[in-house]
Design an enzyme around this catalytic site. Structure first.
Site, PDB file in Angstrom:
ATOM      1  CE1 TYR A 154      -8.498   9.232 -18.373  1.00 62.79           C
ATOM      2  CE2 TYR A 154      -6.272   9.176 -17.595  1.00 62.79           C
ATOM      3  CZ  TYR A 154      -7.283   9.918 -17.923  1.00 62.79           C
ATOM      4  OH  TYR A 154      -7.192  11.338 -17.905  1.00 62.79           O
ATOM      5  CB  SER A 164      -4.995  15.948 -25.611  1.00 63.59           C
ATOM      6  OG  SER A 164      -5.745  15.106 -25.090  1.00 63.59           O
TER       7      SER A 164
END
Length: 319
Positions: free
Chosen positions: A54, A195
């Protein structure tokens, strides 16, 4: 906040996904990210999820600067950014990545360590054996798997108990309900839903297609390109109307739906802004509400695949 079990401890039912701290959905900065982490902890969130890729370590560095020791922390390894994109699950690579992550996180131990994607030519039993060594050495509290099939989970769990499985799961991504969520429940493994807000599609306002080309992967993601993008906005509009009539926030209702699918499920929405945390407040929804949501947004309503072909290369498919 209600609590749910994750490994040997209980955490808030909603966790926090820190992918956006790496700038993968838009510009951010350390001060804003640190303020967001503070606000999340104050809201009762106790589980924070990051990964070495990330922002190529940036998200982990932010959490390391934050320095909280009273939270449950997860990070991941396994994906090797290219070109070409690859996956490595060999023990030397896992150990090297873990040491690098621990340095960035300013820790000697992490509560949960995921294999971000599985390398197909390494037996999952060997992988589980590597993770068991790290548990025994005190480097990690437990291990997890991401985007795997139910049979992979069962094989790994038989070698050494799996703490959590992480897969995409939301109102518009329901594949895990075709076996993986059930396998986790049967084995006593937490299912961590990433998500859960559809990468912004279930945000407070309808999403605009202003993604940064070459940085925000939604710019080329099948569900976010035309004509799929407009079709998905139209399909979700009645759900937004329902939320407005009931006095729910759209993100709160979407999270409540995810939580209602099993008491072992922990969604990890993400944000770059502390302001958005207010939208995650959960409404009280009952069976009639869930039925109405499913009527408005039935399984399979989404237009387009959730990933492009290159991103599906190391995702295990089982249906």
């Amino acid at each position: 906040m209600q609590q749910r079990r994750l490994g040997d401890r209980k955490v808030g039912a909603i966790g926090f996904g820190a992918m956006s701290f790496g700038g993968m959905f838009g510009a951010t900065d350390a001060a804003t990210s640190l303020a967001c982490l503070d606000a999340a902890a104050e809201a009762g969130i106790g589980h924070f999820d990051t990964a070495n890729i990330y922002g190529m370590g940036v998200s982990e560095q932010i959490i390391g600067r934050w320095g909280r020791r009273d939270v449950h922390l997860a990070t991941k390894c396994g994906i090797v950014n290219g070109p070409p994109r690859a996956v490595r699950n060999d023990e030397p690579h896992i150990r090297q990545c873990l040491e690098e992550s621990l340095r960035r996180l300013n820790r000697e131990h992490v509560e949960l360590y995921y294999i971000h994607r599985r390398q197909p030519d390494i037996p999952v039993e060997d992988l589980a054996g590597t993770m068991a060594k790290l548990v025994q050495e005190g480097k990690i509290g437990g291990y997890g798997l991401s985007e795997v099939a139910p049979q992979t989970l069962r094989r790994a769990h038989a070698e050494h108990p799996v703490t959590a499985v992480q897969s995409e799961f939301s109102l518009w991504t329901r594949l895990p309900q075709l076996g993986l969520i059930q396998a986790c429940r049967a084995l006593g493994v937490a299912f961590v839903a990433f998500s859960p807000l559809g990468r912004g599609m279930f945000g407070r306002a309808p999403l605009k297609r202003d993604f940064r080309a070459g940085i925000d992967f939604r710019d080329t993601n099948p569900r976010f390109v035309e004509p799929n993008f407009s079709a998905n906005l139209a399909a979700i509009a009645p759900f937004r109307d329902l939320c407005a009539r009931r006095g729910w926030t759209v993100p709160g209702a979407a999270l409540a739906w995810v939580l209602a699918q099993g008491d072992h499920i922990i969604p990890i929405p993400g944000t770059r802004s502390a302001d958005h945390l207010r939208d995650w407040q959960l409404p009280k929804i009952d069976a009639a509400d869930l039925a109405e949501i499913d009527r408005i947004l039935p399984p399979g309503f989404a237009h387009g695949d959730r990933y492009g072909d290159h991103q599906m290369a190391f995702v295990e498919r089982y249906c």
